[in-house]
Design a protein around this motif. Structure first.
Motif, short mmCIF file in Angstrom:
data_model
loop_
_atom_site.label_atom_id
_atom_site.label_comp_id
_atom_site.label_asym_id
_atom_site.label_seq_id
_atom_site.Cartn_x
_atom_site.Cartn_y
_atom_site.Cartn_z
N THR A 299 0.81 -1.23 0.00
CA THR A 299 0.00 0.00 0.00
C THR A 299 0.83 1.27 0.00
N MET A 300 1.79 1.35 0.92
CA MET A 300 2.56 2.59 1.04
C MET A 300 3.45 2.83 -0.18
N PHE A 301 3.92 1.78 -0.81
CA PHE A 301 4.79 1.94 -1.97
C PHE A 301 4.01 1.84 -3.29
N VAL A 302 3.44 0.67 -3.55
CA VAL A 302 2.86 0.41 -4.87
C VAL A 302 1.56 1.18 -5.08
N CYS A 303 0.63 1.09 -4.10
CA CYS A 303 -0.65 1.81 -4.25
C CYS A 303 -0.44 3.33 -4.27
N THR A 304 0.45 3.81 -3.41
CA THR A 304 0.72 5.25 -3.38
C THR A 304 1.33 5.71 -4.69
N ALA A 305 2.21 4.89 -5.26
CA ALA A 305 2.82 5.23 -6.55
C ALA A 305 1.75 5.39 -7.62
N THR A 306 0.79 4.45 -7.65
CA THR A 306 -0.30 4.54 -8.62
C THR A 306 -1.14 5.79 -8.40
N ALA A 307 -1.50 6.04 -7.15
CA ALA A 307 -2.35 7.19 -6.83
C ALA A 307 -1.69 8.50 -7.24
N LEU A 308 -0.40 8.65 -6.93
CA LEU A 308 0.29 9.89 -7.26
C LEU A 308 0.38 10.09 -8.77
N MET A 309 0.64 9.02 -9.52
CA MET A 309 0.68 9.14 -10.98
C MET A 309 -0.65 9.63 -11.53
N ILE A 310 -1.74 9.06 -11.02
CA ILE A 310 -3.07 9.43 -11.50
C ILE A 310 -3.41 10.88 -11.13
N LEU A 311 -3.15 11.24 -9.88
CA LEU A 311 -3.52 12.58 -9.41
C LEU A 311 -2.61 13.68 -9.96
N PHE A 312 -1.32 13.38 -10.14
CA PHE A 312 -0.41 14.36 -10.74
C PHE A 312 -0.89 14.77 -12.13
N THR A 313 -1.29 13.77 -12.90
CA THR A 313 -1.63 14.00 -14.31
C THR A 313 -3.10 14.35 -14.51
N GLY A 314 -3.93 14.21 -13.46
CA GLY A 314 -5.35 14.52 -13.59
C GLY A 314 -6.11 13.55 -14.48
N GLN A 315 -5.59 12.33 -14.63
CA GLN A 315 -6.23 11.36 -15.51
C GLN A 315 -7.19 10.47 -14.72
N TYR A 316 -8.32 11.06 -14.34
CA TYR A 316 -9.30 10.28 -13.57
C TYR A 316 -10.67 10.92 -13.66
N ASN A 317 -11.68 10.14 -13.31
CA ASN A 317 -13.06 10.61 -13.16
C ASN A 317 -13.50 10.31 -11.73
N VAL A 318 -14.43 11.08 -11.21
CA VAL A 318 -15.04 10.79 -9.91
C VAL A 318 -16.55 10.79 -10.10
N GLU A 319 -17.17 9.65 -9.83
CA GLU A 319 -18.60 9.53 -10.04
C GLU A 319 -19.38 10.19 -8.90
N ASN A 320 -20.52 10.79 -9.26
CA ASN A 320 -21.42 11.38 -8.28
C ASN A 320 -22.44 10.32 -7.86
#
Length: 482
Positions: A299-320
């Motif tokens: 979690t601290m390494f692999v999941c965080t790495a994925t999350a930062l890549m997604i959030l840095f680049t803004g490549q995501y959607n958030v459903e309402n």
């Protein structure tokens, strides 16, 4: 059928399970005096301590086998799903459940070692074994074993293969049916070789795949270094409903963060104790600490790495939850591995899609291998007659290969829902069991700490405590456990 499956899902994954996971982790953290922090150096040292034997695998092989189960599609597709359903704040709660879950992982893995046994010349153990021997409840133990065989043999492999199929189709335009057949063929070659072959493959593949993925993430983090404070701030504010944009999903951030955190790192779920029990160590706590560290890696390494890549680049959607989207940066992309592929492609358009597809293929495939080992171990538990066990194992192999193929060609939503049901059922049963048995682990942990303070390499001898049903840890067997 979908309505029935969704109702089962809602019952299993009610708020009660979310809070049970959090409160169990908090309780163990306090009761064991925060071992996930105080023993961090010991965790790392123990990774490379000890050797394999004819009966058991080394600590590092057990770590690799457990990591192969923990590091899977949850680290790429699961993180993306958590952001899509709970907003960036879900990542904070993934961190929380990883920290707290590390304590739960130490307890369950230690129990796996305490109550392991020799079966067909190999160490076998897991929740079904410690429930039967520690709680002396055959009905409870059989319930866990059957649920685990169904979950790891039929429900969870489809989640992994589905994500592989989606990522490979996006990157290489290869039909999911072709991908499914290829995965099934390669899986057949490995699982027929048994635990030794599985642990050997995991020992070499896991460090390579995790290292390459984290290296790519570090490159992208380096390219966006100045954004780190803003992204961390966004995660924390969204987690506590301090970010107006994600106010509509503030309540779901905890739920999805915990849910995807457990799916990813498996702490408390009851899967890792199977790998932990296979290790050759001189003290049960040693493998408990190794498995506690594996939660951090996941979690601290692999999941965080994925999350930062997604959030840095803004490549995501958030459903309402009320319909539509709060944020929609990728109109044509379904939540899942596509977010991560788009994030890597943002900086490396030529190789982004292919790199994530290959990483996901390695992650998910090794997880399916670990699932097979877990299912086989529980078949060994419920069937003690060699002839019957052999038949059941071949049935498991066949049905698991079919499940892997079917998952590859199924829809993502149906695959994830069934997978979550399997994870939730195992977590309910295992968390109850380790809460009932943790006092014995605490006694053994104190024994370990005493030997640490005396500058000794801890060795456990059950003759001092006379815990029942722990025959392998008596003095006459201690020479084989080193």
């Amino acid at each position: 059928m979908n309505d029935i499956i969704n109702k089962i899902y809602d019952i299993i994954w009610s708020d009660a399970l979310v809070y049970l996971c959090l409160l169990t982790g908090i309780y163990f953290t306090i009761r064991f005096r925060c071992p996930q922090l105080t023993q961090i150096r010991e965790m790392i040292r123990l990774l490379f301590d000890g050797n394999s034997s004819d009966k058991g695998i080394s600590s590092f092989q057990a770590f690799s086998l457990a990591i192969s189960g923990r590091v899977g599609t949850g680290n790429i597709a699961g993180v993306a799903t958590a952001i899509a359903m709970g907003g960036p704040g879900a990542i904070f709660w993934m961190w929380v459940i990883a920290f707290l879950g590390s304590a739960s992982a130490i307890v369950e893995a230690t129990l796996g070692q305490m109550y392991k046994e020799v079966n067909d010349g190999e160490y076998r153990g897991g929740p079904a074994f410690y429930i039967l021997k520690g709680l002396r409840s055959k009905a409870f133990a059989w319930t866990f074993a059957i649920v685990t065989i169904i979950s790891t043999g039929f429900l969870l492999p489809g989640v992994q293969s589905n994500s592989i199929g989606a990522a490979v189709e996006s990157a290489f335009n290869l039909s999911p049916s072709v991908t499914g057949l290829s995965i099934a063929a390669l899986l057949a070659i490995i699982i027929i070789g048994g635990v030794k072959r599985i642990s050997t493959v995991a020992e070499y593949v896991v460090p390579f795949m995790a290292g390459a993925y984290i290296l790519m993430a570090l490159v992208i983090i380096g390219l966006n270094f100045t954004q780190i404070p803003a992204v961390i701030s966004l995660i924390v504010k969204a987690a506590f409903n301090l970010e107006a944009t994600f106010g509509a999903v503030a309540g779901m951030a905890i739920s999805w963060g915990v849910k995807r955190g457990i799916y990813s790192n498996e702490a408390g779920q009851g899967t890792a104790p199977h790998a932990a029990a296979a290790a050759e160590v001189s003290h049960p706590i040693k493998q408990g600490l190794v498995q506690g560290f594996s939660v951090y890696v996941d979690t601290m390494f692999v999941c965080t790495a994925t999350a930062l890549m997604i959030l840095f680049t803004g490549q995501y959607n958030v459903e309402n939850p009320n319909g539509g989207f709060i944020v929609q940066h990728l109109p044509a992309t379904e939540m899942g591995p596509g977010f991560t592929q788009q994030a890597v492609s943002h900086h490396f358009p030529t190789i982004g899609n292919a790199f994530v597809a290959l990483a996901l293929a390695f992650f998910a495939f090794t997880t399916i291998m670990a699932y097979y080992y877990i299912a086989e171990t529980n078949i060994s538990f419920v069937s003690r007659k060699k002839q019957h066990k052999t038949i059941l194992i071949w049935v498991l192999r066949l049905l698991m290969l079919v499940s892997t193929y079917v998952g590859c060609i199924s829809t993502a939503k149906s695959a994830w829902t069934l997978g979550d049901i399997g994870v939730g059922l195992m977590a309910w049963l295992n968390l109850i069991a380790i809460l009932l048995l943790h006092k014995k682990v605490l006694t053994i942990y104190d024994d370990y700490r005493e030997q640490q303070k005396a500058k000794k390499d801890p060795i456990f001898n059950n003759d001092k405590y006379n815990f029942p049903n722990m025959e392998l840890w008596s003095k006459k067997n201690s020479d084989t456990l080193n």
